[in-house]
Design a protein around this motif. Structure first.
Motif, PDB file in Angstrom:
ATOM      1  N   ALA A 138     -52.013  13.240  44.930  1.00 57.33           N
ATOM      2  CA  ALA A 138     -51.069  12.222  44.453  1.00 57.33           C
ATOM      3  C   ALA A 138     -51.690  10.833  44.427  1.00 57.33           C
ATOM      4  N   ASP A 139     -51.167   9.985  43.528  1.00 62.56           N
ATOM      5  CA  ASP A 139     -51.585   8.581  43.464  1.00 62.56           C
ATOM      6  C   ASP A 139     -50.784   7.736  44.444  1.00 62.56           C
ATOM      7  N   LEU A 140     -49.534   8.112  44.621  1.00 62.39           N
ATOM      8  CA  LEU A 140     -48.601   7.320  45.424  1.00 62.39           C
ATOM      9  C   LEU A 140     -47.839   8.268  46.334  1.00 62.39           C
ATOM     10  N   VAL A 141     -47.872   8.003  47.621  1.00 63.18           N
ATOM     11  CA  VAL A 141     -47.137   8.842  48.568  1.00 63.18           C
ATOM     12  C   VAL A 141     -46.338   7.930  49.488  1.00 63.18           C
ATOM     13  N   VAL A 142     -45.035   8.108  49.494  1.00 66.04           N
ATOM     14  CA  VAL A 142     -44.173   7.317  50.373  1.00 66.04           C
ATOM     15  C   VAL A 142     -43.529   8.264  51.368  1.00 66.04           C
ATOM     16  N   GLU A 143     -43.527   7.841  52.613  1.00 66.10           N
ATOM     17  CA  GLU A 143     -42.836   8.627  53.631  1.00 66.10           C
ATOM     18  C   GLU A 143     -41.594   7.863  54.079  1.00 66.10           C
ATOM     19  N   MET A 144     -40.438   8.518  53.976  1.00 67.07           N
ATOM     20  CA  MET A 144     -39.194   7.909  54.433  1.00 67.07           C
ATOM     21  C   MET A 144     -38.990   8.351  55.888  1.00 67.07           C
ATOM     22  N   THR A 145     -39.010   7.393  56.801  1.00 69.87           N
ATOM     23  CA  THR A 145     -38.862   7.741  58.211  1.00 69.87           C
ATOM     24  C   THR A 145     -37.575   7.161  58.770  1.00 69.87           C
ATOM     25  N   MET A 189     -39.393   2.661  54.918  1.00 68.46           N
ATOM     26  CA  MET A 189     -40.277   3.242  53.929  1.00 68.46           C
ATOM     27  C   MET A 189     -41.713   2.883  54.328  1.00 68.46           C
ATOM     28  N   THR A 190     -42.505   3.892  54.654  1.00 63.25           N
ATOM     29  CA  THR A 190     -43.871   3.628  55.105  1.00 63.25           C
ATOM     30  C   THR A 190     -44.872   4.192  54.115  1.00 63.25           C
ATOM     31  N   LYS A 191     -46.006   3.537  54.066  1.00 59.18           N
ATOM     32  CA  LYS A 191     -47.024   3.901  53.082  1.00 59.18           C
ATOM     33  C   LYS A 191     -47.882   5.043  53.584  1.00 59.18           C
ATOM     34  N   VAL A 192     -48.027   6.052  52.774  1.00 61.19           N
ATOM     35  CA  VAL A 192     -49.041   7.061  53.038  1.00 61.19           C
ATOM     36  C   VAL A 192     -50.228   6.785  52.119  1.00 61.19           C
ATOM     37  N   LYS A 193     -49.926   6.477  50.870  1.00 61.21           N
ATOM     38  CA  LYS A 193     -50.973   6.239  49.885  1.00 61.21           C
ATOM     39  C   LYS A 193     -50.384   5.423  48.738  1.00 61.21           C
ATOM     40  N   HIS A 194     -51.115   4.457  48.243  1.00 61.33           N
ATOM     41  CA  HIS A 194     -50.620   3.632  47.158  1.00 61.33           C
ATOM     42  C   HIS A 194     -51.715   3.438  46.116  1.00 61.33           C
ATOM     43  N   PRO A 195     -51.355   3.481  44.810  1.00 63.64           N
ATOM     44  CA  PRO A 195     -52.398   3.362  43.776  1.00 63.64           C
ATOM     45  C   PRO A 195     -53.183   2.061  43.879  1.00 63.64           C
ATOM     46  N   MET A 196     -52.564   0.992  44.437  1.00 61.16           N
ATOM     47  CA  MET A 196     -53.309  -0.268  44.539  1.00 61.16           C
ATOM     48  C   MET A 196     -54.521  -0.117  45.464  1.00 61.16           C
ATOM     49  N   ASP A 197     -54.438   0.830  46.393  1.00 70.69           N
ATOM     50  CA  ASP A 197     -55.599   1.083  47.250  1.00 70.69           C
ATOM     51  C   ASP A 197     -56.784   1.543  46.414  1.00 70.69           C
ATOM     52  N   ALA A 198     -56.474   2.214  45.307  1.00 70.17           N
ATOM     53  CA  ALA A 198     -57.530   2.712  44.426  1.00 70.17           C
ATOM     54  C   ALA A 198     -57.749   1.762  43.253  1.00 70.17           C
ATOM     55  N   GLY A 199     -57.257   0.555  43.356  1.00 65.38           N
ATOM     56  CA  GLY A 199     -57.534  -0.464  42.346  1.00 65.38           C
ATOM     57  C   GLY A 199     -56.592  -0.470  41.164  1.00 65.38           C
ATOM     58  N   GLN A 200     -55.478   0.283  41.253  1.00 68.07           N
ATOM     59  CA  GLN A 200     -54.554   0.308  40.122  1.00 68.07           C
ATOM     60  C   GLN A 200     -53.466  -0.738  40.296  1.00 68.07           C
ATOM     61  N   LYS A 201     -53.217  -1.502  39.238  1.00 69.98           N
ATOM     62  CA  LYS A 201     -52.135  -2.489  39.290  1.00 69.98           C
ATOM     63  C   LYS A 201     -50.805  -1.859  38.900  1.00 69.98           C
ATOM     64  N   GLY A 202     -49.729  -2.610  39.087  1.00 67.87           N
ATOM     65  CA  GLY A 202     -48.410  -2.115  38.727  1.00 67.87           C
ATOM     66  C   GLY A 202     -48.302  -1.858  37.238  1.00 67.87           C
ATOM     67  N   GLN A 203     -47.455  -0.902  36.860  1.00 69.30           N
ATOM     68  CA  GLN A 203     -47.301  -0.607  35.449  1.00 69.30           C
ATOM     69  C   GLN A 203     -45.844  -0.525  35.034  1.00 69.30           C
ATOM     70  N   ARG A 204     -45.633  -0.847  33.760  1.00 75.95           N
ATOM     71  CA  ARG A 204     -44.325  -0.847  33.161  1.00 75.95           C
ATOM     72  C   ARG A 204     -43.647   0.522  33.295  1.00 75.95           C
TER      73      ARG A 204
END
Lengths: 204, 204
Positions: free
Chosen positions: B179-186, A185-200
């Motif tokens: 999107a806020d979150l983008v995951v790539e499954m490789t 599972m590789t990251k393309v984009k994650h909300p934490m990059d934009a300063g968002q923390k995890g949410q319930r």
């Protein structure tokens, strides 16, 4: 998504049916979300087949995985009550260590992890379940708390038809080598990059 | 796995709590298994929060996803009976088209997909659910059956707190951008490389 086409027809003397029903060793690794989540999604399919499911959770947290735990164990209770699907057991290994190793002592954590692995070995030997999730199991391997060679040897020679999914970052090469299916599972984009923390409801 | 550290604290005038509860648009893409499976795993967390869950399945098959469908709808029934978790609806869009476009005519499939998207738009406008899985939705986008700009516009401006997960290969760049979150499954390794076909309980 499978189209039913295989790249190679192996010269192993097995029929397609025999090959189809071979027990699977899968590894979900990589730095991104979805490793455990996809394993628990697979557990839903296993449940629907009526298979006995066991989860061994190797990393503790007050809130992570509680959603999956509650949903899967609810499916297990449904099985007990109605016979639908399969039974589910959810083991929390150790008493309180987390992947960040901030709590307790390292000696305690190593002993907890070794004890967890010993239980998995016993369950595999007894063919106690049909579908196993060894969640975040790569961490005790990485930290040397559980011996990689012992794990690979045990998993490769497990008896019967027991499917095993191992999750966690930095899966050791010998485990990747032994596995039938490895997803990163590789990251393309994650909300934490934009300063968002995890949410319930999303992260736990 | 979040450690609670964010890369950047954004200058958006929001508190951490406001930012934390922002609705999430996630995309699971890439060529490998786990895209839908991880989305359904997320749905288990949403169920545990008591959220209303809707799945819109855009690719049909006799057997794919039946495990997830049975498990999630079983959780939905449990909610109806005991109040535990949240309600679950599972929509199958169109009447029989599959991602391989082998059945039916392309005109029918395009109309079915457009109808499915129209329903999602209505549900989002009505804030009918809290957690949406638009499963395999990238395919009708890729084939031009549903307009990408309309989808991005609708998702970006959806009201309230509605979390949306879109799955499928080849997510269009505009959707990834939004999107806020983008995951790539490789793929690291797949049993089909070794000549093994899909098997019950694992692939479906």
């Amino acid at each position: 998504m499978p189209q039913g086409q295989v790249a190679v027809v192996p010269q192993d003397g097995l029929t397609t049916r025999q090959r189809r029903n071979r027990p699977l060793l899968a590894v979900h690794t990589g730095s991104m979300k979805g490793k455990s989540t996809a394993a628990f999604g697979m557990a839903m399919r296993a449940w629907n087949q009526g298979w006995s499911i066991a989860v061994y959770q190797f990393v503790k947290s007050a809130k992570w995985k509680v959603g999956e735990e509650n949903a899967l164990t609810a499916l297990g209770r449904l099985h007990e009550q109605t016979g639908e699907g399969g039974p589910v057991v959810w083991h929390k290994m150790g008493s309180g260590w987390s992947w960040s190793r901030r709590q307790g002592t390292e000696v305690d954590h190593a002993a907890d992890a070794a004890e967890g692995w010993a239980q998995i070995k016993r369950d595999l030997a007894a063919e106690a379940h049909r579908f196993y999730v060894l969640d975040e199991f790569t961490y005790p391997l990485k930290w040397g708390w559980v011996d990689v060679d012992d794990v690979v040897e045990t998993l490769v020679h497990r008896p019967g038809t027991q499917h095993v999914v191992v999750t966690g970052r930095d899966a050791p090469p010998a485990l990747v080598e032994a596995a039938d299916l490895v997803v990163e599972m590789t990251k393309v984009k994650h909300p934490m990059d934009a300063g968002q923390k995890g949410q319930r409801g999303i992260e736990w």
